[in-house]
Design an enzyme around this catalytic site. Structure first.
Site, PDB file in Angstrom:
ATOM      1  N   ASP A  29       0.841  -1.339  -0.047  1.00  0.00           N
ATOM      2  CA  ASP A  29      -0.106   0.048  -0.102  1.00  0.00           C
ATOM      3  C   ASP A  29       0.728   1.261  -0.013  1.00  0.00           C
ATOM      4  OD1 ASP A  29      -2.420   1.381   0.061  1.00  0.00           O
ATOM      5  OD2 ASP A  29      -2.729   1.261   2.323  1.00  0.00           O
ATOM      6  N   GLY A  30       0.268   2.229  -0.588  1.00  0.00           N
ATOM      7  CA  GLY A  30       0.671   3.471  -0.450  1.00  0.00           C
ATOM      8  C   GLY A  30       1.483   4.129  -1.616  1.00  0.00           C
ATOM      9  N   THR A  75     -10.464  -7.293  -5.539  1.00  0.00           N
ATOM     10  CA  THR A  75     -11.790  -7.290  -5.880  1.00  0.00           C
ATOM     11  C   THR A  75     -12.311  -6.037  -5.980  1.00  0.00           C
ATOM     12  OG1 THR A  75     -12.845  -8.079  -4.041  1.00  0.00           O
ATOM     13  CG2 THR A  75     -12.424  -9.818  -5.703  1.00  0.00           C
ATOM     14  N   GLU A  76     -12.044  -5.043  -4.997  1.00  0.00           N
ATOM     15  CA  GLU A  76     -12.483  -3.648  -4.924  1.00  0.00           C
ATOM     16  C   GLU A  76     -11.881  -2.699  -5.870  1.00  0.00           C
ATOM     17  OE1 GLU A  76     -11.900  -5.909  -2.094  1.00  0.00           O
ATOM     18  OE2 GLU A  76     -13.841  -6.104  -2.100  1.00  0.00           O
ATOM     19  N   ASN A  77     -10.613  -3.361  -6.354  1.00  0.00           N
ATOM     20  CA  ASN A  77      -9.714  -2.140  -7.062  1.00  0.00           C
ATOM     21  C   ASN A  77     -10.267  -1.850  -8.554  1.00  0.00           C
ATOM     22  OD1 ASN A  77      -6.583  -3.345  -5.880  1.00  0.00           O
ATOM     23  ND2 ASN A  77      -7.856  -1.697  -5.215  1.00  0.00           N
ATOM     24  N   TRP A  78     -11.350  -2.841  -9.114  1.00  0.00           N
ATOM     25  CA  TRP A  78     -11.821  -2.587 -10.065  1.00  0.00           C
ATOM     26  C   TRP A  78     -12.677  -1.136 -10.310  1.00  0.00           C
ATOM     27  CZ3 TRP A  78     -10.111  -5.401 -13.889  1.00  0.00           C
ATOM     28  CH2 TRP A  78      -9.878  -6.753 -13.661  1.00  0.00           C
ATOM     29  N   ARG A 197       1.997  -4.520   6.735  1.00  0.00           N
ATOM     30  CA  ARG A 197       1.172  -3.403   5.759  1.00  0.00           C
ATOM     31  C   ARG A 197       1.845  -2.027   6.011  1.00  0.00           C
ATOM     32  NH1 ARG A 197      -5.071  -2.493   4.445  1.00  0.00           N
ATOM     33  NH2 ARG A 197      -4.689  -0.832   2.898  1.00  0.00           N
TER      34      ARG A 197
HETATM   35  C1  FPP Z   1      -1.780   0.110  -3.454  1.00  0.00           C
HETATM   36  O1  FPP Z   1      -1.443   1.504  -3.373  1.00  0.00           O
HETATM   37  C2  FPP Z   1      -1.255  -0.609  -4.439  1.00  0.00           C
HETATM   38  C3  FPP Z   1      -2.198  -1.341  -5.416  1.00  0.00           C
HETATM   39  C4  FPP Z   1      -3.505  -1.282  -5.395  1.00  0.00           C
HETATM   40  C5  FPP Z   1      -1.454  -1.935  -6.496  1.00  0.00           C
HETATM   41  C6  FPP Z   1       0.041  -2.762  -6.289  1.00  0.00           C
HETATM   42  C7  FPP Z   1       0.578  -3.163  -7.254  1.00  0.00           C
HETATM   43  C8  FPP Z   1       1.774  -3.183  -7.472  1.00  0.00           C
HETATM   44  C9  FPP Z   1       2.861  -2.600  -6.712  1.00  0.00           C
HETATM   45  C10 FPP Z   1       2.049  -3.389  -8.951  1.00  0.00           C
HETATM   46  C11 FPP Z   1       1.827  -4.615  -9.695  1.00  0.00           C
HETATM   47  C12 FPP Z   1       2.099  -5.939  -9.082  1.00  0.00           C
HETATM   48  C13 FPP Z   1       2.813  -6.824  -9.565  1.00  0.00           C
HETATM   49  C14 FPP Z   1       3.127  -8.249  -8.686  1.00  0.00           C
HETATM   50  C15 FPP Z   1       3.758  -6.684 -10.777  1.00  0.00           C
HETATM   51  P1  FPP Z   1      -2.632   2.670  -3.581  1.00  0.00           P
HETATM   52  O2  FPP Z   1      -2.455   2.914  -4.932  1.00  0.00           O
HETATM   53  O3  FPP Z   1      -3.870   2.223  -2.903  1.00  0.00           O
HETATM   54  O4  FPP Z   1      -1.967   3.834  -2.779  1.00  0.00           O
HETATM   55  P2  FPP Z   1      -2.496   4.983  -2.090  1.00  0.00           P
HETATM   56  O5  FPP Z   1      -3.293   4.376  -0.662  1.00  0.00           O
HETATM   57  O6  FPP Z   1      -1.522   5.673  -1.480  1.00  0.00           O
HETATM   58  O7  FPP Z   1      -3.257   5.665  -3.108  1.00  0.00           O
END
Ligand code: FPP
Length: 251
Positions: A29-30, A75-78, A197
């Site tokens: 995350d982040g 599943t929520e990332n869509w 995390r």
């Molecule tokens: C969360 O950060 C991260 C994700 C939803 C994607 C994680 C994916 C990768 C690191 C790349 C692809 C993976 C592989 C295995 C090659 P966020 O976007 O929610 O960060 P935020 O909370 O700061 O907005």
């Protein structure tokens, strides 16, 4: 040796190699906040996040931990903007294309946790290829959680379990906590000992809900793109300072 390498060695020396977690799970995350802090688009954070994926997979393998699970797409990332979803899928494809040979050479088996059917064709094809290529590898299992949700996994498992009961493959009385594990994407794997995390958030976000019953949690404030090998070692040291009691009194 530079200071950074000295720091890493000093941390590594503090790790008890006889008490390593067998399975580490990470909520990466982040990325977005890392990018925002630098006035960059969110996708720049994901791109740097992939660099940490490479680094951490290697570090976990080198230290001798046999299971690593990375939460790459829920599943929520869509629900994210289409451009961001497309960018994440593209990074996944690039990662698999660039790293598959190395992973295979290093005896890493790639498993996917999640329902692949909803993925676009190209990432789906690359993922199937990676799983097929590495299926007999035994040094380390790398689980990539993709289109994954813990509640979905449990419901999906329950449906398969019911079918097995209806078709007399198992009896109702056979069902217990251990047997149910066979119906999860992590079948035949130990539960995570350590869940990390980064990014300061302190929640589980629908990750490995069944498997984390006795997992130790380490929350750290660094964003995933800054989660280097040093941070991994610090998390393992923190894990080793915990007394795991599994509901008993630890004696
Ligand atoms: C969360 O950060 C991260 C994700 C939803 C994607 C994680 C994916 C990768 C690191 C790349 C692809 C993976 C592989 C295995 C090659 P966020 O976007 O929610 O960060 P935020 O909370 O700061 O907005």
């Amino acid at each position: 040796m530079d200071t950074n390498a000295n720091n890493i060695d000093a941390l590594l020396n503090k790790i008890n190699l006889d008490n390593l977690p067998r399975h580490i799970a990470i909520i990466m995350d982040g990325n977005g906040r890392w990018a925002k802090k630098r006035f960059l688009p969110r996708t720049a954070g994901h791109k740097e996040g992939v660099e940490r994926v490479k680094e951490i997979v290697e570090a976990v393998g080198n230290i001798g931990i046999p299971y690593l699970t990375l939460y790459a797409f829920s599943t929520e990332n869509w629900g994210r903007p289409k451009e961001e979803i497309d960018a994440l899928m593209k990074l996944l494809v690039e990662y698999l294309r660039k790293e598959l040979n190395t992973l295979h050479k290093n005896n890493v088996k790639i498993n996917i946790l999640g329902d692949l059917e909803r993925l676009p064709d190209l990432p789906k094809r690359e993922v199937y290829k990676a799983v097929e290529t590495t299926k007999n590898n035994i040094k380390m299992q790398l689980n990539i959680a993709l289109n994954y949700g813990g509640r979905y996994e449990i419901i999906n498992g329950i449906k398969s379990l019911i079918l097995d009961v209806q078709n007399n493959r198992i009896k109702l009385d056979d069902i217990d906590e251990e047997l149910f594990k066979n119906y999860l994407f992590t079948k035949d794997q130990p539960d995570p000992d350590l869940l990390i995390r980064p990014s300061g958030e302190k929640r589980i976000s629908n990750f490995l809900l069944y498997q984390i019953a006795y997992t130790e949690f380490v929350f750290t404030d660094v964003y995933w793109p800054d989660f280097t090998t040093e941070e991994l070692y610090k998390s393992i040291i923190e894990y080793q300072s915990r007394k795991r009691r599994f509901g008993g009194i630890g004696e």
